[in-house]
Write a protein that holds these residues in place. Structure first.
Motif: not given
Length: 180
Positions: A29-42
């Motif tokens: 995911t590209s987290c809309p909060v931290c603007q980081q590409i992450r391997a886990y999504v809520y």
């Protein structure tokens, strides 16, 4: 968008294994909060004015997702807020992944603190805890008019959906359910 090294997966007091419950998935995911590409999504509920998707677990844990979008991860209607310390309410609403329920979620409590959500259960899954949850089962029978035979035919995902919780203080299991 820059890629950030994944720090240790966050732990949640009131939802200790959101991967097992399916509320958080291993999915980029590209987290809309931290603007980081992450391997886990809520992928659980988030109550805010904006429709927000792609939140990472780290932004749930530190409260930045709830703060950024003025939202919360639980929408507890039938709760006496006065019985809980403000820090418990804040942690549950703003820093804990929620869970999906058929009706309005109920987050059980014990010892004046919220319990930890363990998972979705049917009759077979609660058998090891049947004595501990006997009082909760009696309430469910009275509320929904369930017979013992109906409960014994209860399967996860059937016409009854159970939600198992565990006290964070003493470890006692608690149970609630929805019926379709």
């Amino acid at each position: 968008m820059k890629r950030q090294e994944q720090s240790l997966f966050p732990t949640f007091k009131y939802h200790p294994d959101p991967l097992a419950t399916g509320t958080i998935r291993r999915q980029q995911t590209s987290c809309p909060v931290c603007q980081q590409i992450r391997a886990y999504v809520y992928v659980g509920p988030f109550y805010a004015e904006e429709n927000v998707e792609g939140i990472c677990p780290w932004c749930i844990k530190d409260g930045s997702a709830a703060q950024t979008y003025h939202g919360q991860f639980t929408d507890l209607i039938d709760c006496d807020w006065r019985e809980f310390a403000p820090e418990y309410l804040n942690e549950l609403h703003h820093r804990t992944p929620g869970y999906r329920s058929w009706q309005s979620e109920v987050w059980l409590s014990h010892h004046n603190d919220f319990c930890a959500f363990v998972g979705y259960v049917g009759w077979k899954e609660i058998q090891p805890f049947a004595e501990e949850v006997a009082e909760d089962l009696a309430k469910m029978k009275a509320l929904y008019g369930f017979s013992q035979a109906q409960l014994e035919r209860w399967n996860t995902g059937g016409s009854i959906q159970g939600y198992l919780f565990q006290c964070v203080v003493c470890g006692k299991y608690r149970l609630t359910a929805d019926a379709s």
